[in-house]
Design a protein around this motif. Structure first.
Motif, PDB file in Angstrom:
ATOM      1  N   VAL A  21       0.837  -1.212   0.000  1.00 12.76           N
ATOM      2  CA  VAL A  21       0.000   0.000   0.000  1.00 12.76           C
ATOM      3  C   VAL A  21       0.868   1.255   0.000  1.00 12.76           C
ATOM      4  O   VAL A  21       0.639   2.193  -0.773  1.00 12.76           O
ATOM      5  N   GLN A  22       1.873   1.282   0.869  1.00 14.44           N
ATOM      6  CA  GLN A  22       2.740   2.456   0.944  1.00 14.44           C
ATOM      7  C   GLN A  22       3.489   2.681  -0.365  1.00 14.44           C
ATOM      8  O   GLN A  22       3.698   3.824  -0.784  1.00 14.44           O
ATOM      9  N   ALA A  23       3.863   1.587  -1.022  1.00 13.20           N
ATOM     10  CA  ALA A  23       4.583   1.710  -2.297  1.00 13.20           C
ATOM     11  C   ALA A  23       3.716   2.355  -3.364  1.00 13.20           C
ATOM     12  O   ALA A  23       4.224   3.066  -4.247  1.00 13.20           O
ATOM     13  N   THR A  24       2.397   2.138  -3.304  1.00 12.67           N
ATOM     14  CA  THR A  24       1.515   2.782  -4.293  1.00 12.67           C
ATOM     15  C   THR A  24       1.444   4.290  -4.074  1.00 12.67           C
ATOM     16  O   THR A  24       1.095   5.026  -4.996  1.00 12.67           O
ATOM     17  N   ARG A  25       1.767   4.731  -2.878  1.00 15.44           N
ATOM     18  CA  ARG A  25       1.687   6.171  -2.583  1.00 15.44           C
ATOM     19  C   ARG A  25       3.013   6.883  -2.845  1.00 15.44           C
ATOM     20  O   ARG A  25       3.067   8.120  -2.738  1.00 15.44           O
ATOM     21  N   ASN A  26       4.049   6.120  -3.155  1.00 12.80           N
ATOM     22  CA  ASN A  26       5.374   6.718  -3.371  1.00 12.80           C
ATOM     23  C   ASN A  26       5.980   6.366  -4.731  1.00 12.80           C
ATOM     24  O   ASN A  26       7.142   6.647  -4.972  1.00 12.80           O
ATOM     25  N   HIS A  27       5.188   5.767  -5.594  1.00 15.91           N
ATOM     26  CA  HIS A  27       5.694   5.351  -6.900  1.00 15.91           C
ATOM     27  C   HIS A  27       5.730   6.542  -7.855  1.00 15.91           C
ATOM     28  O   HIS A  27       4.825   7.382  -7.860  1.00 15.91           O
ATOM     29  N   GLU A  28       6.757   6.593  -8.669  1.00 16.09           N
ATOM     30  CA  GLU A  28       6.938   7.743  -9.564  1.00 16.09           C
ATOM     31  C   GLU A  28       5.841   7.865 -10.606  1.00 16.09           C
ATOM     32  O   GLU A  28       5.580   8.971 -11.118  1.00 16.09           O
ATOM     33  N   PHE A  29       5.172   6.773 -10.944  1.00 15.34           N
ATOM     34  CA  PHE A  29       4.142   6.806 -11.979  1.00 15.34           C
ATOM     35  C   PHE A  29       2.727   6.900 -11.402  1.00 15.34           C
ATOM     36  O   PHE A  29       1.756   6.874 -12.153  1.00 15.34           O
ATOM     37  N   ILE A  30       2.604   6.973 -10.065  1.00 13.81           N
ATOM     38  CA  ILE A  30       1.284   7.006  -9.438  1.00 13.81           C
ATOM     39  C   ILE A  30       1.060   8.365  -8.780  1.00 13.81           C
ATOM     40  O   ILE A  30       1.839   8.787  -7.929  1.00 13.81           O
ATOM     41  N   GLU A  31      -0.016   9.023  -9.197  1.00 18.02           N
ATOM     42  CA  GLU A  31      -0.355  10.325  -8.614  1.00 18.02           C
ATOM     43  C   GLU A  31      -1.086  10.160  -7.295  1.00 18.02           C
ATOM     44  O   GLU A  31      -0.785  10.834  -6.310  1.00 18.02           O
ATOM     45  N   THR A  69       0.298   0.503 -17.931  1.00 15.71           N
ATOM     46  CA  THR A  69      -1.060   0.399 -17.418  1.00 15.71           C
ATOM     47  C   THR A  69      -1.005   0.307 -15.893  1.00 15.71           C
ATOM     48  O   THR A  69       0.055   0.058 -15.303  1.00 15.71           O
ATOM     49  N   LYS A  70      -2.151   0.488 -15.259  1.00 13.66           N
ATOM     50  CA  LYS A  70      -2.210   0.359 -13.803  1.00 13.66           C
ATOM     51  C   LYS A  70      -1.782  -1.043 -13.366  1.00 13.66           C
ATOM     52  O   LYS A  70      -1.077  -1.211 -12.365  1.00 13.66           O
ATOM     53  N   GLU A  71      -2.216  -2.027 -14.123  1.00 17.23           N
ATOM     54  CA  GLU A  71      -1.880  -3.407 -13.780  1.00 17.23           C
ATOM     55  C   GLU A  71      -0.371  -3.637 -13.850  1.00 17.23           C
ATOM     56  O   GLU A  71       0.203  -4.331 -13.007  1.00 17.23           O
ATOM     57  N   ASN A  72       0.283  -3.054 -14.858  1.00 15.38           N
ATOM     58  CA  ASN A  72       1.733  -3.218 -14.989  1.00 15.38           C
ATOM     59  C   ASN A  72       2.488  -2.529 -13.855  1.00 15.38           C
ATOM     60  O   ASN A  72       3.482  -3.055 -13.341  1.00 15.38           O
ATOM     61  N   VAL A  73       2.008  -1.342 -13.480  1.00 15.32           N
ATOM     62  CA  VAL A  73       2.646  -0.631 -12.368  1.00 15.32           C
ATOM     63  C   VAL A  73       2.499  -1.431 -11.079  1.00 15.32           C
ATOM     64  O   VAL A  73       3.462  -1.584 -10.311  1.00 15.32           O
ATOM     65  N   LEU A  74       1.317  -1.980 -10.845  1.00 20.36           N
ATOM     66  CA  LEU A  74       1.098  -2.770  -9.635  1.00 20.36           C
ATOM     67  C   LEU A  74       1.954  -4.034  -9.654  1.00 20.36           C
ATOM     68  O   LEU A  74       2.503  -4.429  -8.624  1.00 20.36           O
TER      69      LEU A  74
END
Length: 313
Positions: free
Chosen positions: A226-236, A291-296
């Motif tokens: 969860v924390q990684a989704t909030r700090n990823h360069e491609f995720i706003e 895509t979102k799936e690829n980022v995840l």
């Protein structure tokens, strides 16, 4: 539960070929009181799945075909004046059911969408000041067609976040489609579906799943994702706290429907794409690259997985 899950999969397999994983994910949502968003092209079995599940749990099923002219009262209900009795009478809307199919929800205006989403959250309707509780269990299975944009009103991220999981229906493969032709050649197999659960069984499951054990190691693994989704360069915008709770509950549900009393890292990885992807908002650069799936998937691969001995049963 494991034997019943096998029976559910076999029953659905008799009307829909190749949907075992979709059925399992839907049962994970049901035991967690979660609503589903099914996104795929028309004709891939979304309506059949919803109607079949309603029969399998011995519940009521209703369907709303969303169009731009549908009103909130068409969903929730209305007080109408009966000329014969010369008084107002309550006419509850189609939300008074156990499984509600909200077909092509993105064709409704934002106002109509919001009225349904409020019902999903509150599990009650208020009509002219009178509050009516919805039946239990209550599950919304909303569908949207991803290939059409004309005359549609895409669900904003804040409303997408209210869906427990977003699931693809998907085309059957060659053998599965051939099997479908054989199943429907001389009869409609949907007519033979008999209940496997009762509504009381579902309510009991919804209580039992809350007691599935989540160890500190598995919990830390979940929170790291969860924390990684909030700090990823491609995720706003990353996963919300509501999404974190849904993530944990989905993992508990995965363990429960597989007959275990504890969550494993495999459960976390299994449910992550369905619980988290629709809750991510990519940056402009991110949308052009992945895509979102690829980022995840990148996030899941970058985080160390706790070994089974550390996962704490």
């Amino acid at each position: 539960m494991l034997n019943q899950m096998t029976a559910v999969k076999n029953a659905i397999a008799a009307v829909l070929a190749g949907k075992d994983e979709l059925v399992e994910l839907t049962m994970i949502a049901i035991v967690n009181k979660g609503h589903l968003l099914l996104e795929d092209v028309p004709g891939t079995g979304k309506t059949v799945l919803a109607k079949s599940l309603a029969r399998l749990i011995g519940g009521d099923f209703k369907r709303i075909q969303f169009t731009p002219d549908i009103l909130p009262t068409d969903i929730t209900g209305i007080q109408f004046f009966h000329p014969k009795h010369q008084e107002f009478e309550m006419r509850p809307g189609p939300v008074m059911t156990n499984i509600l199919l909200a077909d092509e929800i993105n064709r409704a205006t934002p106002r109509a969408q919001s009225s349904l989403l409020e019902v999903m959250e509150e599990r009650q309707v208020t009509i002219d000041g009178e509050t009516i509780k919805l039946p239990t269990p209550f599950l919304v299975m909303a569908t949207q067609n991803p290939i059409e944009s004309h005359g549609t009103f895409p669900l904003p991220e804040a409303q997408l976040d209210r869906f427990f999981m977003k699931l693809p229906s998907g085309y059957p493969n060659y053998d599965q489609e051939k099997q479908m032709l054989h199943m429907y050649r001389s009869k409609n197999p949907q007519d033979t579906i008999e209940p496997i659960f009762s509504l009381e069984d579902i309510l009991l499951m919804q209580q039992e799943v809350q007691h599935i054990h989540v160890s500190d190691e598995v919990e830390n693994y979940l929170l790291s994702i969860v924390q990684a989704t909030r700090n990823h360069e491609f995720i706003e915008n990353g996963v919300s706290p509501r999404g974190t709770l849904a993530f944990m509950r989905a993992a508990q549900g995965a363990a429960y429907v597989q007959g275990r009393t504890f969550v494993t890292p495999d459960d976390i990885q299994y449910v992550a794409p369905y619980v988290l992807s629709h809750r991510l908002v990519l940056t402009m650069e991110g949308t052009m690259r992945k895509t979102k799936e690829n980022v995840l998937r990148d996030i899941l691969e970058s985080i160390e997985v706790p070994v089974e001995s550390e996962a704490g049963r």
